[in-house]
Design an enzyme around this catalytic site. Structure first.
Site, mmCIF file in Angstrom:
data_model
loop_
_atom_site.group_PDB
_atom_site.id
_atom_site.type_symbol
_atom_site.label_atom_id
_atom_site.label_comp_id
_atom_site.label_asym_id
_atom_site.label_seq_id
_atom_site.Cartn_x
_atom_site.Cartn_y
_atom_site.Cartn_z
ATOM 1 N N ASP A 111 -37.103 -7.927 16.812
ATOM 2 C CA ASP A 111 -36.040 -8.915 16.964
ATOM 3 C C ASP A 111 -34.730 -8.248 16.540
ATOM 4 O OD1 ASP A 111 -34.610 -11.181 17.534
ATOM 5 O OD2 ASP A 111 -35.946 -12.548 16.495
HETATM 6 C C1 BGC Z 1 -33.483 -14.233 18.095
HETATM 7 C C2 BGC Z 1 -34.278 -13.865 19.322
HETATM 8 C C3 BGC Z 1 -33.347 -13.485 20.438
HETATM 9 C C4 BGC Z 1 -32.489 -12.324 19.972
HETATM 10 C C5 BGC Z 1 -31.537 -11.807 21.035
HETATM 11 C C6 BGC Z 1 -32.469 -13.160 17.741
HETATM 12 O O1 BGC Z 1 -31.596 -13.570 16.743
HETATM 13 O O2 BGC Z 1 -34.367 -14.454 17.020
HETATM 14 O O3 BGC Z 1 -35.112 -14.934 19.675
HETATM 15 O O4 BGC Z 1 -34.048 -13.172 21.587
HETATM 16 O O5 BGC Z 1 -31.723 -12.760 18.872
HETATM 17 O O6 BGC Z 1 -30.485 -12.653 21.248
#
Ligand code: BGC
Length: 764
Positions: free
Chosen positions: A294
């Site tokens: 993530d």
């Molecule tokens: C979130 C993800 C997301 C990623 C990209 C993160 O903060 O937890 O679910 O896909 O950001 O935007």
């Protein structure tokens, strides 16, 4: 052999840039040699790995944030030198195509880029939030919605969506419940797979298909107290029985990628959790796609307190099996040094890079790296809007309808008061994660009501409150006068978009601001008050329900909120949504969910005593020792699976194909459902199962099947469900998936309190 021809060709192309397009087109014309041919993919991956430098390999493991419609020199250089494998958040078509050109035509091995984006519930056309989509209990519609999203995203150059989010969650305080399919593993599995199929199509290389990403692996939905990013402690048995099944279903459905969770699972944050990625995902399930971290979750390993610095974090994540790093550069900065020091070997790097290359090959990106918006249907075209409307319509849950105040009859109305901060707000009806959503095409309830009712009904519209959080009651008097002068009052309240989603958890899940006061004031007029709630999570609605004659829960419905809600209010379509998550009476009941364990002292109506019924100085032993809250009881306000209609459905005649079933054979459960009211409507018939005695205690009920049926007044239908040993299997004390012989109860009905029951025995 053929692939050598590609390489030779590529070298030539790099020397003669201008001939690239022509030569590539000629080559493509040669057909059948394409690397997306499944038999060729592995060979092609090996061959590419054989030619790539270490720096290029680490490049494939690196994803960076786009610059938003431009290509700074540093980014261009990194792409040209093969230091980047993926970019997220770049949706300007020209920029995407220029970036792809740098990668394909100028980088040493011409490897195209994965362009990632959070396409969570639509792109320009915004569909209901996923929690709302789950309330449709209609996987086919969810699949069609994801296809709309994929087509729109692909036309902007996005080839990878960070969805579906399949985190089972039993905590409405958690802001990300909006992105989830609710509290149930089966719903998550079914809708996760539907979304994956919608995104990925028949094949990843198909025009309009984009790669899906099942997230967040694993257990994120159990964040303590629903506070985002918080610790999770999930016993392995519960992890396997509740949180992992949707991921297993996604892997079986061929999901291309998986995202690691931010959360700490039993002391080991997911991004360094080898048990999750190596043992479960690869060894047990045979996943062949790749894992992305993530956002900065590898760098955060040291903030969690697992590692001392970024170097250790990179080491921990790569050895755990995280193939690609999102947003931060611990891999790019430290893998070279770790390799040199012999702490990581090249084999591991190749193992991490191979599935990334394989995915790009399977997507046909080598052949078709560019996007041509002209080759796609227009954004937000009538077909896309129709799917968005249908999804929104079927997601609406009728929670209360006293005296059948709904549906409204347009022939009998002369005037209507339309009140509330969400009645005419094209932005707030869209919900969380709408980076690409276009609020200017939103059709609001007020607009749709005006269009539907025309000149014949006079509409008095007032916000009443500036936002859902406002406490300023200055407009209340005017709202009350408008209500007094009208035949009926429609109130649009709930939560603004920003009150749910990532990092937007709430500890109090009541209606925010002075909205309840507004409802009460409107109720004092004596006019029928119909409340429509738009929100990103279940709310504690006891007092709200008391203050209103009818209550519709519409989630954040997206672009087509207005027409969908209007159709339901006026009975063009009867409401048919069912809750994918339990609605508590009080936040202190959380977690409260239908598939709970029985405990040794379950409460019953006979044994439970409410706090108001306990006389002063009553001896401790005189009331039942049962599992309940003195003030909230032991039942929710609205159970999982619940939703009213404008008609009623009667269930009868539950039958089993056999009462004794040998292991390995399936059993069919049949029940009759009849529409005993006066309007045609759809009902979601639900099947629940209980294993009353097992090697580990099992939930009091588990959803095992559901089917949406449409019935005319008076019509009856037999609905059958087939149960196999696999449906009855669970992880026992030894953490193995087993089906135990013994008796099982089954229920069929319209919600998780269904009382039509039968029992069968599964024999060895
Ligand atoms: C979130 C993800 C997301 C990623 C990209 C993160 O903060 O937890 O679910 O896909 O950001 O935007």
């Amino acid at each position: 052999m053929h692939f050598h021809r590609v390489d030779l060709l590529m070298c030539t192309l790099r020397l003669h840039g201008t001939l690239v397009a022509l030569a590539a087109a000629m080559f493509l014309g040669a057909g059948s040699l394409m690397a997306s041919d499944p038999d060729r993919v592995d060979e092609r991956v090996r061959e590419l790995l054989g030619r790539m430098t270490v720096a290029e390999k680490i490049g494939q493991m690196t994803q960076v944030n786009g610059a938003g419609g431009s290509i700074p020199d540093e980014l261009a250089e990194a792409v040209k030198t093969g230091r980047i494998g993926s970019i997220l958040n770049e949706v300007d078509v020209d920029t995407v195509n220029r970036l792809q050109r740098l990668a394909v035509e100028e980088s040493p091995n011409g490897i195209p880029l994965l362009m990632g984006r959070d396409v969570i519930h639509g792109f320009k056309t915004v569909l209901p939030i996923p929690l709302g989509q789950a309330a449709t209990w209609n996987p086919d519609l969810v699949r069609r919605g994801a296809r709309v999203a994929a087509l729109e995203a692909a036309s902007a150059g996005v080839n990878w969506s960070f969805a579906p989010m399949i985190d089972v969650t039993r905590d409405p305080r958690w802001g990300r419940i909006a992105e989830s399919f609710g509290e149930d593993p089966l719903l998550h599995s079914v809708f996760g797979v539907a979304m994956i199929e919608g995104f990925q199509g028949e094949h990843l290389s198909e025009h309009g298909s984009i790669a899906a990403c099942a997230k967040h692996f694993a257990g994120y939905g159990a964040s303590e107290s629903g506070r985002d990013y918080n610790t999770t402690n999930i016993p392995e048995n519960e992890l396997r029985n509740v949180y992992l099944p949707p991921f297993k279903a996604s892997v079986d459905a061929g999901v291309a990628t998986i995202m690691a969770s931010f959360s700490d699972l039993d002391g080991v944050p997911a991004s360094a959790n080898a048990f999750l990625f190596r043992q479960i995902l690869r060894e047990e399930w045979g996943f062949e796609g790749f894992v992305v971290s993530d956002w900065a979750s590898i760098e955060q390993l040291s903030i969690h307190g697992l590692t001392a610095n970024d170097r250790e974090s990179a080491h921990a994540a790569v050895t755990a099996g995280v193939n690609m790093e999102m947003a931060t550069s611990t891999y790019a900065d430290h893998l070279p040094g770790l390799l040199q020091a012999g702490e990581v070997d090249l084999e591991l790097i190749d193992e991490m890079v191979a599935p990334i290359l394989r995915t790009k090959l399977e997507m046909g990106l080598f052949e078709n790296p560019y996007t041509d918006p002209e080759s796609f249907p227009a954004m937000s075209n009538p077909d896309h809007l129709a799917v968005a409307r249908e999804l929104a319509e079927q997601s609406i849950v009728l929670l209360k309808n006293d005296d059948r105040v709904l549906p409204l009859d347009r022939e009998k109305l002369t005037s209507l008061a339309v009140i509330g901060p969400l009645a005419d707000d094209g932005y707030e009806q869209l919900g969380t994660w709408i980076f690409d959503g276009d609020e200017t095409i939103s059709q609001t309830p007020l607009q749709a009501l005006r269009e539907f009712l025309g000149e014949s009904v006079s509409i008095r519209h007032l916000r009443g409150l500036e936002t859902t959080r406002s406490r300023d009651t200055a407009e209340f008097e005017k709202a009350v006068s408008a209500a007094t002068e009208s035949d009926a009052v429609l109130v649009f309240v709930g939560e603004e978009s920003i009150l749910s989603g990532e990092a937007h958890s709430r500890a109090d899940i009541g209606l925010p601001g002075a909205q309840l006061d507004l409802l009460r004031r409107l109720g004092e007029t004596g006019k029928p008050v119909i409340t429509v709630i738009m929100a990103g999570r279940p709310l504690t609605l006891g007092e709200t329900a008391d203050a209103t004659d009818a209550l519709l829960f519409a989630w954040h419905p997206g672009t087509m909120a207005g027409p969908a809600i209007t159709n339901v209010l006026f009975g063009v379509e009867a409401p048919s949504g069912k809750l994918p998550v339990t609605f508590p009476r009080m936040v202190g009941q959380v977690p409260i969910y239908y598939a709970h364990k029985n405990t040794g002292k379950p409460a019953t109506p006979e044994t439970f005593r409410h706090i108001d019924d306990i006389p002063a100085r009553m001896p401790q032993t005189s009331s039942g020792f049962v599992s309940s809250h003195l003030d909230a009881g032991y039942t929710p306000l609205y159970p999982f699976g619940f939703g009213l209609s404008y008609t009623e459905f009667e269930y009868s005649d539950i039958r089993l194909s056999d009462e004794r079933v040998p292991m390995g054979e399936s059993i069919t459960v049949t029940a009759t459902v009849q529409n005993v009211g006066e309007v045609e409507a759809e009902e979601v018939v639900q099947l629940y199962v209980r294993d009353p005695a097992a090697n580990v205690t099992r939930p009091v009920r588990e959803l095992k099947g559901f089917e949406r049926v449409r019935l005319r007044p008076g019509e009856r239908r037999e609905v059958s469900f087939e149960l196999t040993a696999a449906d009855l299997a669970f992880y026992g004390r030894d953490m193995r998936l087993t089906t135990e012989p013994g008796s099982f109860h089954v229920w069929v009905g319209g919600d998780s309190n269904a009382d039509l029951r039968a029992t069968f025995t599964l024999s060895e």
